[in-house]
Design an enzyme around this catalytic site. Structure first.
Site, short mmCIF file in Angstrom:
data_model
loop_
_atom_site.label_atom_id
_atom_site.label_comp_id
_atom_site.label_asym_id
_atom_site.label_seq_id
_atom_site.Cartn_x
_atom_site.Cartn_y
_atom_site.Cartn_z
N CYS A 2 0.87 -1.04 0.03
CA CYS A 2 0.03 0.01 -0.03
C CYS A 2 0.87 1.11 -0.03
O CYS A 2 2.16 1.24 0.15
CB CYS A 2 -0.85 0.11 1.26
N ARG A 33 1.58 1.62 -6.06
CA ARG A 33 1.87 0.72 -4.83
C ARG A 33 0.72 -0.05 -4.29
O ARG A 33 0.75 -0.93 -3.65
CB ARG A 33 2.42 1.37 -3.78
N TRP A 88 -3.79 -1.70 -1.22
CA TRP A 88 -3.61 -2.99 -2.23
C TRP A 88 -4.15 -4.20 -1.01
O TRP A 88 -3.61 -4.41 -0.01
CB TRP A 88 -2.39 -3.24 -2.40
N ASN A 115 0.80 0.10 6.14
CA ASN A 115 1.23 -0.82 4.97
C ASN A 115 1.97 -2.05 5.64
O ASN A 115 2.90 -1.81 6.34
CB ASN A 115 2.35 0.18 4.15
N GLY A 116 1.65 -2.95 5.13
CA GLY A 116 2.19 -4.29 5.78
C GLY A 116 1.10 -5.27 6.17
O GLY A 116 -0.08 -5.16 5.76
N GLU A 571 10.39 -13.54 -19.45
CA GLU A 571 10.06 -12.15 -19.16
C GLU A 571 9.11 -11.55 -20.06
O GLU A 571 8.08 -11.12 -19.74
CB GLU A 571 11.39 -11.35 -19.16
N LYS A 575 5.47 -10.20 -18.94
CA LYS A 575 4.61 -8.94 -19.34
C LYS A 575 3.43 -9.31 -20.05
O LYS A 575 2.50 -8.37 -19.56
CB LYS A 575 5.72 -8.23 -20.42
N GLU A 578 0.78 -10.15 -17.30
CA GLU A 578 0.55 -9.25 -16.11
C GLU A 578 -0.11 -8.07 -16.52
O GLU A 578 -0.85 -7.29 -15.98
CB GLU A 578 1.85 -8.79 -15.17
N HIS A 594 9.53 -32.96 -24.45
CA HIS A 594 9.36 -33.62 -23.26
C HIS A 594 7.68 -32.89 -22.77
O HIS A 594 7.24 -33.18 -21.66
CB HIS A 594 10.22 -33.10 -22.29
N LYS A 692 3.33 -2.46 -7.43
CA LYS A 692 4.50 -2.32 -7.94
C LYS A 692 5.47 -2.95 -7.24
O LYS A 692 6.42 -3.63 -7.76
CB LYS A 692 4.90 -0.96 -7.83
C1 AGP Z 1 7.39 -7.40 -13.03
O1 AGP Z 1 6.76 -6.87 -14.23
C2 AGP Z 1 6.71 -7.43 -11.81
N1 AGP Z 1 6.15 -5.91 -11.50
C3 AGP Z 1 7.02 -8.24 -10.61
O2 AGP Z 1 7.13 -9.64 -11.22
C4 AGP Z 1 8.40 -7.68 -9.95
O3 AGP Z 1 9.48 -7.91 -10.88
C5 AGP Z 1 8.63 -8.58 -8.88
O4 AGP Z 1 7.49 -8.27 -7.89
C6 AGP Z 1 9.89 -8.10 -7.92
O5 AGP Z 1 9.77 -6.82 -7.65
P1 AGP Z 1 11.19 -6.25 -7.37
O6 AGP Z 1 12.11 -6.16 -8.53
O7 AGP Z 1 10.81 -4.90 -6.96
O8 AGP Z 1 11.78 -7.12 -6.17
#
Ligand code: AGP
Length: 697
Positions: A2, A33, A88, A115-116, A571, A575, A578, A594, A692
């Protein structure tokens, strides 16, 4: 996770509209966030009265709700404190009732933003309910608010200071948190505390501060001991519930905020989870450490400690430095772009230069990473290198694993932080553990770091966010200097992490004469990279046509490659998943036969990464396997490759050194995912269910 924001103004006349605008803008800067819902808590018209504005959804909805309210926004305050939060959801769905700030009671004697996760919230809720306290929300945070009131109400005689009260509350909480407390019992005061979640405080004054640090005030030994629980049945006055005494409080006056003439001076404080919310007000910030409690009152900021470090722990700093932020406001604005993600993809020709700036000497083919200098020989003698990360950061480690092994000749393993912890992976003093993280606040990665620190390993951080927990708790490291990354989908951080890890491998191998030619080849490849990335970006229109054409409305997309390009596939798939919510999977081409080959037919969209390197013939074999099953793959290949069968759909990229090729191949996939999301009408920068930085397990 958050976003927390607090605004405290002292001897600065502000009307309520200004206060609300500052709070909402602070939330908007941190919306990446968490954006399930948002809320603010401000002073009302009467003493002790509080007003709340809460709205489900984006911060824009909250701003609208405030604008449409009939609250008198012209009322002014000479001094005020207010708090805000963008959520969040972890406990309880997004709803107005679960929106922070949460109250201790209908009269809001105490309110809190958090936050937490309070991991013992359920137990606390049961105990407090048994004592007659009523809960409104489904959140864990509300237990902290009500517990504060319970402890306050239980105090007979002299009431504790706000700081002492919050200390007692935090002693009862387990889990990770960053809190900001506000109370009608302590007007114009806030107490903020952190354990495991980031928190920083911006300071804005008309006159220069006397000193650029704030003393940490240590309580005497007797108040450090964890007293009886506040929730134990009331015992003799000597128990916690008696008025706490602080004969041992070693209060060293906070010298930073005393004015020349010793009189209070106008001042503003901005409390936030992220510097992005502070930069438009001030560049002077102070980062709280874990177990810090900050008390803002009367135009002063005092820092206390929730508890002393464990015996034998690292010596405690006696003060917190007021630092100067390096980021600029423009860096956290979208500029001419439609989305932060788009801006950050297009920034990559510059961000990769910033990552290498001052570290790569192209003329002498030398790498200098100041943050590792003192540790290079220790790392070279390491028994193995263990990378630990999540998501995109994990993929950047996968992408550089092979070149690390080639250049250092040290065995390298790459771990997903959560699984690494689940397995309780054996870690030893002669291990070198590398923690890769854009935010530096990812809970899983932090927990893995602390696991490795406890076992004596050398811990190295590769992080984008200066002042973040991972960058501060590792023994050494490299900041990737990609600049603030706001879009939830990581793009420029990936390419900068990739390069930062490459630079680490290059520097570690500078003592190996036999690798000189290979190192020079890579370093020259890095020199050409920014221009090559620009060339790939110039093909954006074509990637947009793929998203709106052959890949539009597809239910799934397979990406396959091998060697250095396996990370590209992982990767790229992440993308697409997500931000366009389309299923996508990265497959190691060597694994096709396999199992995954069963997915292949004329209806399954496939992208195959077939840029030229030593494994090119094997990828050609994979290409033959899938086309024999009527697949019509899109081929990512080099511009000059004339071996590509006629009639295939291709994405042509410039050629570079094999271990750098992934830095170019990922760009089309970043843009493809972006265009798929835009075509689907999804919120590119704030994709559903994500945040994020995941600062909770
Ligand atoms: C990647 O696009 C995501 N936002 C997510 O997988 C992110 O890379 C992951 O949560 C790790 O975050 P960080 O690099 O801040 O540790």
């Amino acid at each position: 996770m958050c976003g927390i924001f607090g605004y405290c103004s002292f001897l600065q006349e502000k009307d309520r509209k200004t206060v609300c605008d500052i709070l909402v803008n602070g939330l908007a800067r941190q919306e990446y966030r968490g954006y399930d819902s948002a809320g603010i808590g401000i002073d009302g018209d009467k003493p002790g009265e509080m007003y709340f504005f809460k709205e489900v959804g984006k911060v824009a909805g909250l701003r609208k709700k405030i604008a449409e309210s009939d609250v008198d926004t012209s009322k002014t305050f000479i001094s005020q404190v207010s708090i805000a939060h963008t959520r969040w959801a972890t406990h309880g769905p997004p709803s107005v009732v679960n929106c922070h700030p949460l109250k201790s009671d209908p009269d809001a004697h105490f309110i809190v933003v958090h936050n937490g996760i309070v991991t013992n919230a359920v137990a606390l809720r049961l105990v407090l309910q048994k004592r007659g306290y009523k809960f409104e929300s489904e959140t864990d945070t509300e237990a902290a608010a009500i517990l504060t009131k319970y402890i306050y109400d239980s105090q007979t005689g002299k009431k504790p200071t706000f700081t002492e009260l919050v200390k007692q509350v935090l002693h009862e909480l387990e889990g990770s948190f960053a809190f900001v407390f506000k109370s009608s019992h302590y007007p114009n005061e806030v107490v903020t505390a952190r354990r495991g979640s980031p928190l920083l405080i911006g300071v804005k004054t008309e006159k220069k501060l006397k000193v650029d640090f704030v003393d940490v005030e240590f309580a005497g030994p007797e108040s450090d001991a964890k007293s009886n629980s506040a929730l134990a049945p009331p015992t003799s006055p000597s128990g916690l519930l008696a008025p706490p005494s602080n004969p041992g409080m070693l209060r060293s006056q906070s010298r930073a905020f005393m004015s020349e003439d010793g009189l209070p001076q106008p001042i503003e404080f901005f409390i936030a989870s992220d510097a992005a919310a502070i930069i438009e007000h001030t560049k002077r910030v102070l980062y709280l450490e874990d177990d810090d409690i900050a008390h803002i009152s009367g135009g002063e900021l005092h820092i206390h400690r929730l508890r002393r470090n464990e015996e034998g722990g690292a010596p405690q700093a006696q003060h917190r430095t007021i630092e100067t932020l390096e980021i600029e406001l423009a860096e956290i604005m979208k500029g001419k772009f439609d989305h932060f993600m788009q801006k950050e993809i297009y920034e990559q020709p510059e961000s990769v230069v910033n990552t290498m700036r001052g570290r790569v000497n192209f003329d002498q083919a030398r790498i200098t990473l100041g943050g590792l200098r003192a540790y290079l020989n220790i790392i070279r003698r390491g028994r193995r290198i263990v990378f630990c990360a999540c998501g995109t950061s994990y993929h950047s480690a996968i992408a550089t694993r092979a070149i690390f092994e080639e250049l250092t000749e040290i065995p390298v393993s790459v771990e997903l932080a959560s699984d690494f912890l689940d397995r309780k992976t054996p870690i030893f003093r002669d291990d070198v553990c590398v923690f890769v993280s854009q935010s530096g606040e990812t809970a899983d990665t932090i927990l893995a770091l602390r696991y490795c620190l406890e076992r004596g390993a050398l811990c190295v951080g590769v992080v984008n966010t200066v002042g973040s927990t991972i960058s501060r708790e590792t023994h050494c490291g490299v900041h990737i200097n990609a600049g603030p990354e706001i879009g939830v989908a990581s793009t420029k951080a990936y390419t900068s992490q990739y390069i930062a890890l490459l630079m680490v491998a290059l520097q570690l191998s500078e003592d190996r004469i036999s690798l000189t030619e290979r190192r020079n080849q890579i370093i020259q490849g890095l020199h050409a990279l920014p221009g090559q990335i620009k060339r790939v970006l110039d093909g954006d229109k074509g990637f947009q046509e793929l998203a709106t054409g052959v890949l539009a409305n597809q239910r799934s997309l397979l990406l396959m490659g091998r060697g250095y390009q396996y990370a590209t596939c992982l990767e790229g798939a992440l993308k697409i998943k997500e931000i366009s919510y389309m299923h996508s999977e990265g497959i190691l081409a060597g694994e096709l036969k396999h199992g995954p080959l069963a997915l292949i037919d004329e209806n399954m969209p496939v992208i195959i990464v077939m840029t030229q390197d030593s494994l090119y013939p094997k990828v050609q074999s994979a290409y033959a396997q899938i086309t024999a099953r009527k697949a019509a793959p899109i081929i990512i290949c080099n511009e000059e490759d004339e071996g590509i069968p006629k009639g295939c759909q291709t994405i042509r990229v410039p050629s570079t050194v094999d271990c750098l090729q992934g830095l170019l191949n990922i760009i089309p996939l970043q843009l493809l995912s972006y265009h798929l999301a835009v075509k689907n009408g999804f919120d590119v920068d704030f994709p559903r269910n994500l945040a994020k930085s995941v600062t909770t397990e």
